[in-house]
Write a protein that holds these residues in place. Sequence first.
Motif, PDB file in Angstrom:
ATOM      1  N   ARG A  66       0.884  -1.186   0.000  1.00 37.97           N
ATOM      2  CA  ARG A  66       0.000   0.000   0.000  1.00 37.97           C
ATOM      3  C   ARG A  66       0.909   1.219   0.000  1.00 37.97           C
ATOM      4  NH1 ARG A  66      -3.147  -2.719   4.608  1.00 37.97           N
ATOM      5  NH2 ARG A  66      -5.113  -3.368   3.667  1.00 37.97           N
ATOM      6  N   PRO A 125      -5.580   5.724  -0.847  1.00 35.59           N
ATOM      7  CA  PRO A 125      -6.573   4.766  -1.339  1.00 35.59           C
ATOM      8  C   PRO A 125      -6.372   4.459  -2.827  1.00 35.59           C
ATOM      9  CG  PRO A 125      -7.627   6.456   0.010  1.00 35.59           C
ATOM     10  CD  PRO A 125      -6.192   6.882  -0.189  1.00 35.59           C
ATOM     11  N   GLU A 140      -8.342  -6.918   0.071  1.00 42.75           N
ATOM     12  CA  GLU A 140      -8.869  -6.658   1.413  1.00 42.75           C
ATOM     13  C   GLU A 140      -9.482  -5.251   1.458  1.00 42.75           C
ATOM     14  OE1 GLU A 140      -6.130  -7.542   4.725  1.00 42.75           O
ATOM     15  OE2 GLU A 140      -6.746  -5.581   5.520  1.00 42.75           O
ATOM     16  N   ASP A 141      -8.794  -4.284   0.863  1.00 43.03           N
ATOM     17  CA  ASP A 141      -9.322  -2.908   0.840  1.00 43.03           C
ATOM     18  C   ASP A 141     -10.640  -2.850   0.074  1.00 43.03           C
ATOM     19  OD1 ASP A 141      -7.162  -2.164   2.310  1.00 43.03           O
ATOM     20  OD2 ASP A 141      -6.055  -1.245   0.661  1.00 43.03           O
ATOM     21  N   THR A 190     -13.355  -4.292   2.309  1.00 44.53           N
ATOM     22  CA  THR A 190     -13.702  -3.473   3.478  1.00 44.53           C
ATOM     23  C   THR A 190     -14.122  -2.055   3.075  1.00 44.53           C
ATOM     24  OG1 THR A 190     -11.365  -2.966   3.731  1.00 44.53           O
ATOM     25  CG2 THR A 190     -12.218  -4.752   5.077  1.00 44.53           C
ATOM     26  N   LYS A 248     -12.568   0.197   1.373  1.00 39.32           N
ATOM     27  CA  LYS A 248     -11.552   1.266   1.404  1.00 39.32           C
ATOM     28  C   LYS A 248     -11.047   1.631   0.011  1.00 39.32           C
ATOM     29  CE  LYS A 248      -9.788   0.115   5.954  1.00 39.32           C
ATOM     30  NZ  LYS A 248      -8.984  -0.973   6.499  1.00 39.32           N
ATOM     31  N   LEU A 249     -11.555   0.918  -0.996  1.00 37.93           N
ATOM     32  CA  LEU A 249     -11.068   1.187  -2.349  1.00 37.93           C
ATOM     33  C   LEU A 249     -12.025   2.149  -3.040  1.00 37.93           C
ATOM     34  CD1 LEU A 249      -8.600  -0.120  -3.686  1.00 37.93           C
ATOM     35  CD2 LEU A 249     -10.155  -1.698  -4.816  1.00 37.93           C
TER      36      LEU A 249
END
Length: 457
Positions: A347, A357, A389-390, A393, A395-396
Amino acid sequence: MRLRLLPLSDRPLRVAVVGSGPAGFYAAGALLASDPPAEVDMLERLPTPWGLVRLGVAPDHPKLKEVSRAFEKIAARPGFRFFGNVELGRDARQADLAELYDGVVYAVGAQTDRRLGIPGEDLPGSWSATELVAWYNGHPDYQHLEFDLSVERVAVVGAGNVALDVLRMLALTREELASTDATDASIEAIAGSDLEELVMLARRGPAQAAFTTPELKEMGELAGADILVDLAELELDPVSEARLEGDTNARRNLEVLREFAAREPAGSPRSVRLRFCVSPVAILGDGRVEAVEVVRNRLVDERAVPTDERETIGCGLVFRSVGYHGVPLPDIPFDEDTGTMPNDGGRVLDEAGEPIPGLYCAGWIKRGPTGVIGTNKKDATETVELLLEDARTGKLPRSDAPADALVDLLVERGARPVIYAGWEAIDALERSRGEPLGRPRVKLCSWDELLAAATES
Ligand SMILES: Cc1cc2nc3c(=O)[nH]c(=O)nc-3n(C[C@H](O)[C@H](O)[C@H](O)COP(=O)(O)OP(=O)(O)OC[C@H]3O[C@@H](n4cnc5c(N)ncnc54)[C@H](O)[C@@H]3O)c2cc1C
């Protein structure tokens, strides 16, 4: 264009992967294999994929280049598109990709070399290994370089596998080179050269050398070159001796080096001399490289500490092979010291150390220029797992651009992308030129030839 958060099931994730070397392909592979599979657009500045597998790995190591078969399988999966001849920073920027994709993975490698920082480094005849490697491998940006191989002695600074590649390539005979995919010009120049001695200069001792044992062994199997090692330079201080206990590679290297030192030279036309505990302090010459001045080092806790002992080694060429270094891309955080994008497991981080992001990295631009091709698989998979995963959840950021928006953007910018079929046309032509000669391929190595072959598909 607005970015919005869509539930993951709405449509496949759309990810741009920038760079088509091992890290880019392994990232693409992991994305295409995810559940549900993501869609991947791969952007590459060259018309050809595979990064250093095509343009770095030594031409006399064809087996290693066969990893490209795995990349071809990834490229054949549904949801993959290749856009060669598209350079990030020139044809598109991160802000563009952030609008068009849910995530962007940078796998742009380490495009430049480290310098020695010594006087004379810029004299004609002083080169980086990067330049020689790109030249003999047919990189279209390096074919104009003229290496004066009419000299008798060459110094190669560094003790890693790239240094060994350079020494070995310059020591190969015409017969050994003939079956490789090195460029015809480089085969002619190397085989027809006056080179007699190739000297490796390692800063530290044999126990600290970065090269690996199989590559070292090969240096003793050259048809036209003797390997020379001075037994006195293999003597170990207690700390180096202790290292051998837990370091299998170092222990095996020492065994091989001692066997080399015990050899009687066969009187071959060329010789490769491996020197240890010597650092160049100046490159000397009147208008061009004529010698390199080195200082003898002693090891203190495995660090090289210079002594007062100096030596001048006459040579007409110097290649520095002391590491590759990443280059920054516009608008993307970059750490000059390490030559990488600051990141946490892939990241990319902003100045405050917070993940940006949708922005990820993999391969050499993530961890620095270390490790073999396979190392990039674990590395890229780790990055993709975080991206997924982002996405899970929320976060993307999810783009609402249509799938073909990149094509429109590239057309608007006047870019001439080479799609995968274009690369396949280049590939087929190169292989067909190589086949009658018993070579894996005869590379096209100018931009004009490459683009012409790609557009004739
Ligand atoms: C000389 C040499 C020999 C090696 N030999 C071996 C070997 O024998 N065996 C082994 O296992 N490993 C070898 N390696 C290591 C291996 O090549 C690397 O681990 C691997 O290539 C790193 O992968 P990467 O994808 O991070 O970078 P790269 O392979 O460098 O790929 C990066 C790609 O990004 C592209 N790119 C760069 N900038 C941009 C941009 N702005 N826009 C679009 N595209 C861009 C580049 O053109 C390139 O195709 C060697 C390395 C070198 C340098």
